[in-house]
Design a protein around this motif. Structure first.
Motif, short mmCIF file in Angstrom:
data_model
loop_
_atom_site.label_atom_id
_atom_site.label_comp_id
_atom_site.label_asym_id
_atom_site.label_seq_id
_atom_site.Cartn_x
_atom_site.Cartn_y
_atom_site.Cartn_z
N ILE A 4 74.83 19.62 13.55
CA ILE A 4 73.56 20.29 13.21
C ILE A 4 72.44 19.92 14.15
CG2 ILE A 4 71.93 20.78 11.34
CD1 ILE A 4 74.02 20.09 9.39
N LEU A 5 72.58 18.80 14.84
CA LEU A 5 71.46 18.28 15.60
C LEU A 5 70.91 19.30 16.59
CD1 LEU A 5 69.94 15.68 15.49
CD2 LEU A 5 71.30 14.81 17.36
N ARG A 6 71.81 20.10 17.18
CA ARG A 6 71.33 21.06 18.17
C ARG A 6 70.48 22.14 17.52
NH1 ARG A 6 76.02 22.87 20.68
NH2 ARG A 6 75.00 24.86 20.98
N LYS A 7 70.92 22.56 16.36
CA LYS A 7 70.17 23.61 15.67
C LYS A 7 68.88 23.08 15.04
CE LYS A 7 74.15 25.04 13.88
NZ LYS A 7 74.96 25.37 12.70
N ASN A 8 68.97 21.87 14.56
CA ASN A 8 67.83 21.31 13.80
C ASN A 8 67.60 19.86 14.21
OD1 ASN A 8 65.92 20.63 11.97
ND2 ASN A 8 67.24 20.79 10.17
N PRO A 9 66.85 19.65 15.30
CA PRO A 9 66.67 18.27 15.82
C PRO A 9 65.94 17.36 14.84
CG PRO A 9 65.72 19.94 17.30
CD PRO A 9 66.09 20.64 16.06
N LYS A 10 65.22 17.95 13.90
CA LYS A 10 64.47 17.13 12.95
C LYS A 10 65.36 16.23 12.11
CE LYS A 10 60.29 18.51 10.99
NZ LYS A 10 59.58 19.37 10.04
#
Lengths: 130, 938
Positions: free
Chosen positions: B521-527
């Motif tokens: 998920i990190l790429r889509k949602n770095p938060k």
């Protein structure tokens, strides 16, 4: 029945169980007399018998320290701590020992000392375990 | 009686300090009243009440800051007439520790708390929206109570608060205060040596910022109830909750690191009440943050969040009640009550609990909750489960830690009923650590499992399912890989219990699942990095706790000889004896205690560890555990461990016992008394017999070399070199006792031969033996000017200096004497010595007070001063004595206790770095989360 109600019920059940379980650990302080009869691990509050011998001879065994404790009923008992002699041991005003009777001796697992502190009017605790 | 007019007191500090505190208190009340009215009246901005809040709070903050500055000022200036300064500062205290000294005392730590509250309050004070006014009002309410703790006023004989500006003579009644100039006579007590390290500088402010900042989520929650606005506060408050949790976490972590690194507890966590009560508010805060996240994303969880945040602050207050009231000091003796603040602290607790409770009961019915329940397949459901588990954790820790409170309540009830209920008192668990671990192991398992599940699920509203398409695939893959890793790692544990396996497995799963989320998920949602870091950190922490806890072990010495079993008690032998210069084998290591040295108040030991024979892979390092003495150097204050850090483990050493003579002054004197010395009179070169050995006096020297002692040129120094031979040991030993005569003082330097339990010292009587009557016939005269030299035979004299205020042995000089001393440097062979004969004029008569040196044997007189030519006349005799014929007295004891050993413990902590790494991940995860939300201003 609603799920949340069920969960609440389960959690309440668990918490009651846990609290009862936990409170069984909160023992009461005993005396040497009780320790001698029960042979179980107990906690005893007392004072160091300052007129009796304190033996710690690291050259022979650095893990053997023996002393005498007077419990609240005035009963004096020889105690052995299988560890080094704690610091400021002679100054202790009160002593809490945890352990059990083995033969004639009380074998302490740990010793909690209450000593007057030089720096403040507070008191400090010194703990040592075997 | 006439009041004493004291001199040199700095009373303005006293008056200013009191004024500042009282002004801070009343400006607080002014702000509180204005704030309450302003919020209740629902006033528009810029109203009179708002202005009052604005000004009142500013005044309060300024006065708090001024009080703090004033305390630092008087501590820095060493105004010992103040009790607070006297108790915490001394002349020797390094300036950097003034900070530590400031918050060592309760008053200082209350001010530290108020300082942080003020700083935090200023963020809300900048723009006074309605919510911010409510928050300022709540903060100021707490500030008023805190301020009352240090107010130090008496109303109708009731003392309110303990002021840091109280004079020493106001709290102590001793004869010293009959002296008007007492300030020049008192010296500060100084900071407890245990607290003189850098941790004491950084740990308390961090922890107190953590404690203080829990007020922000608390204030948001209470203000939501107060102004009945339940949804809007969720946005601006989250960054504060995350901030608070990260700082409090960091503070607790620092405490753990301090305990591990510098104190002698032999671990980073001991389930000590003080530790527990800092952890519990943090756990509740973490629960609050999770339900807060749910409440932000769904319709659920507002009530829970409000309650969690309220509890978290109430627990901070409860924690300060427990640690500051003295209730934790064993049941019978009331140790900490001297502050007399118990009732005020209790009041603090009652207010911070019941005011929000009242508001909650009044307002919670207005909180809208969805009709439908959370779905099992939603993230929020599992997060709430996690919150409940955390609540259990906090509840159980608090339950056990509160034990002294139950005893107190029993006594209170007993007091009302006039019966003694002491026999119903309970004691803390026999094994506190086992007690807590037994429960918390399950908390660890459940929290890890729940965090894994929740991470893979999504929040959902009414219709959506929280299960995304890869849910089962992810769950199964991560579970299986965690299982494989857990089975593999489990073999390395020293204790195999299925509950440990479960904890290990769940910890690994928490870590792996965080990683999978991070990757997918990190790429889509770095938060999401914040949450991933914190959860991965939790997993690592669990692993670290398991390894450092279960595989922690004491190194056991390998015995060279059959160990004499003094009793039949089993168990590990934690401590072992290490004799200076004698290597000992320990788990493959060879330990050598090479030397110890005194530096200031610390005795530093050099323990050399070496492993492996071949030079290629030989491992060698030195550890320096220390023994710290108290400020007056009279007894041991602490034992400071030393640790060798590896990536995978730590080797931790601590000294548990040192010889009595080095332990404290009284024990040393007692030990000295118990030694039986026997006197021998020996000549140089003669062989003499003691009880167990024979010895030879080989040499008499008049220059001693004791590196710990600074000698003066005017000292009369003697050192004797002996060689002893013992028939039992069949070995010879050297010993060099020494003695120094300086003016009226004698310094003795006995020497020990520990192997023979032998102690050799030189008695004072040696002085009279060597100080024989000089041969006056051989008197020689010399004339010298200042800085001149003259050589006579093998003696060289140099006139270094003239001293018009000479000191002589008592009684030799009287007041009206005119006296001049000459400092003459006498050189004979390689030996230099300064002698100071005195020229005296008394009642028109002149004479000289000679100076006498034992070695070289010499008496020198100052006979005449010629004022015209500045030539000075001296005369001297040499003492030609055959030193070989002298009978030198010495004292030898052969029952002296050894002075060359230490008893120490070596503990290996595997995986300890996982504990630090995991905790830091959690702290940074929370910080990043807070930082990400910095723009959502409240």
């Amino acid at each position: 029945m609603k799920l949340s109600f069920l969960i609440a019920l389960v959690f309440i059940g668990i918490s009651i169980f846990l609290l009862i379980n936990a409170s069984s650990d909160l023992t009461s302080y005993t005396t040497f007399e009780q320790a001698r009869t029960s042979k179980k691990e107990v906690k005893i509050v007392g004072q160091l018998a300052k007129d009796k011998d304190m033996v710690y001879n690291p050259e022979i065994d650095p893990n053997h320290f023996s002393f005498y404790v007077i419990d609240k009923k005035g009963d004096t008992q020889k105690v052995i701590l299988k560890a080094a002699k704690p610091q400021d041991f002679e100054l202790s005003e009160q002593i809490v020992i945890t352990g059990k009777i083995n033969g004639d001796d009380f074998i302490a697992k740990d010793v909690l000392l209450k000593c007057p502190s030089k720096y403040k009017d507070e008191e400090v605790y010194i703990k040592s375990e075997s | 009686m006439e009041p004493i007019q004291y001199v040199n007191e700095h009373l303005w500090v006293h008056y200013c300090g009191h004024a500042f505190l009282i002004l801070a208190f009343f400006s607080g009340i002014y702000t509180l009243v204005s704030g309450i009215v302003s919020v209740n009246k629902n006033e528009a901005e810029n109203s009179e009440w708002l202005k009052a809040v604005k000004i009142g709070f500013l005044f309060h903050v300024v006065f708090i800051f001024l009080s703090i500055v004033l305390i630092f000022f008087m501590m820095d200036r060493h105004y010992y007439e103040y009790n607070y300064v006297w108790s915490h500062v001394s002349d020797e205290l390094a300036r950097k520790y003034i900070l530590s000294a400031f918050w060592e005392g309760q008053e200082g730590s209350f001010l530290l708390w108020m300082f942080w509250n003020s700083v935090l309050g200023l963020f809300f004070w900048k723009s006074l929206s309605k919510v911010n006014v409510a928050i300022i009002t709540i903060i100021i309410g707490v500030e008023i109570i805190l301020c009352s703790m240090i107010l130090g006023v008496h109303i109708n004989g009731v003392k309110i608060g303990s002021s840091p500006f109280v004079l020493l003579r106001q709290v102590m009644d001793i004869p010293l205060f009959k002296n008007a100039e007492y300030t020049s006579l008192i010296k500060g007590n100084g900071l407890n040596p245990l607290l003189q390290n850098y941790w004491m500088i950084i740990h308390p402010p961090t922890l107190f910022l953590g404690f203080a900042s829990t007020i922000i989520p608390f204030a948001y929650a209470v203000s939501a109830l107060w102004i009945k606005e339940f949804k809007l506060w969720l946005v601006p408050s989250l960054k504060w909750s995350l901030f608070s949790a990260s700082i409090l976490g960091l503070g607790i972590l620092m405490g753990a690191a301090w305990a591990y690194e510098a104190l002698s507890f032999g671990g980073y966590w001991a389930w000590d009440p003080v530790e527990n009560m800092s952890l519990v508010p943090w756990i509740i805060l973490i629960a609050g943050i999770h339900s807060h996240l749910v409440a932000k994303s769904t319709e659920y969880g507002v009530r829970a969040t409000i309650l969690f945040y309220i509890f978290s602050f109430v627990l901070v207050v409860y924690s300060s009640f427990l640690t500051r009231s003295g209730i934790l000091g064993e049941s019978s003796a009331h140790a900490f009550t001297q502050m007399g603040l118990e009732w005020q602290l209790l009041f603090f607790g009652v207010v911070s609990f019941f005011v929000p409770l009242f508001l909650y009961i009044k307002s919670s019915k207005f909180i809208l909750t969805p009709k439908q329940e959370e779905k099992i397949e939603s993230r929020e459901f599992w997060m709430f489960m996690g919150c409940l588990v955390l609540l259990f954790s906090a509840g159980l820790i608090t339950f056990t830690t509160s034990l002294p409170v139950y005893n107190k309540i029993l006594d209170f009830i007993g007091g009302l009923m006039n019966v003694d209920l002491k026999e119903y008192h309970r004691s803390a668990p026999v094994n506190v650590i086992d007690h807590h671990n037994r429960f918390q192991i399950w908390i660890g398992v459940f929290v890890s499992l729940l965090s894994g599940i929740a991470l893979f699920l999504r929040y959902c509203g009414y219709s959506l399912s929280g299960v995304n398409k890869n849910f089962w695939r992810n769950i199964i893959i991560t579970l299986l890989s965690a299982l494989v890793v857990a089975i593999f790692v489990f073999q390395f544990l020293n204790k195999n219990h299925w509950s440990l396996f479960l904890l290990l497995f769940s910890g690994i799963w928490a870590f792996i699942s965080s990683l999978v989320i991070a990757i997918s998920i990190l790429r889509k949602n770095p938060k999401i990095i914040a949450s991933v870091m914190a959860h991965a950190g939790f997993g690592l922490l669990i692993l670290g706790i398991i390894f450092s806890g279960i595989n922690k072990r004491n190194f056991q010495p390998e015995l060279f000889f059959q160990d004499v079993e003094t009793d039949n008690i089993e168990g590990p032998k934690k401590n072992f004896l290490l004799i200076k210069g004698e290597p000992a084998k320990l788990e493959g290591y060879e330990l050598l205690y090479t030397l110890d040295s005194m530096d200031n108040k610390v005795r530093r030991y050099h323990i050399q560890f070496s492993k492996g024979d071949s030079t290629d892979n030989a491992e060698k390092f030195v550890l320096n555990p220390e023994i710290q003495y108290d400020n007056k150097l009279t007894k041991v204050a602490a034992s400071n461990p030393a640790t060798k850090h590896y990536l995978s483990k730590d080797i931790f050493t601590i000294i548990s016992q040192i010889p009595k003579t080095q332990m404290d002054a009284t024990a040393s004197a007692a030990a000295e008394d118990s030694i039986d010395f026997e006197q021998y009179n020996v000549s140089i070169g003669d062989t003499f017999y003691t009880r167990k050995s024979f010895g030879i006096l080989k040499n008499i020297r008049n220059r001693i070399d004791k590196h710990e002692f600074e000698t003066l040129n005017t000292d009369e120094q003697l050192e004797l070199d002996f060689e002893f031979y013992n028939l039992d040991v069949k070995k010879s030993f050297l010993a060099s006792p020494a003695i120094i005569f300086r003016e009226n003082l004698v310094y003795r330097f006995p020497d020990n031969i520990d192997k023979l339990s032998m102690r050799i010292q030189i008695p004072d009587t040696i002085y009279s033996v060597l100080n024989f009557v000089p041969n006056k016939i051989e008197k020689k005269s010399i004339e010298l000017k200042l800085n001149d030299s003259i050589q006579i035979g093998d003696l060289k004299f140099t006139l270094l200096n003239l001293n018009k205020n000479p000191k002589a042995k008592t009684g030799l000089l009287v007041d009206k004497d005119i006296a001049v001393a000459a400092d003459l440097l006498v050189t004979k062979g390689g030996v230099q010595k300064t002698l100071s004969p005195i020229y005296v004029i008394r009642d028109n008569q002149s004479f000289s007070i000679p100076d006498i040196s034992l070695l070289p044997g010499l008496s020198i007189y100052f006979d005449k001063i010629d004022p015209n030519s500045a030539v000075m006349t001296f005369s001297f005799f040499e003492n030609y004595t055959d030193i070989s014929k002298l009978k030198i007295p010495i004292e030898i004891a052969e029952n002296a206790p050894r002075t060359d050993y230490i008893v120490m413990e070596v503990i290996e902590f595997p995986g300890i770095n996982l504990v630090w790494l995991g905790s830091l991940f959690m702290v940074f995860g929370l910080m990043i989360g807070s930082y990400q939300r910095r723009m959502t201003n409240g």
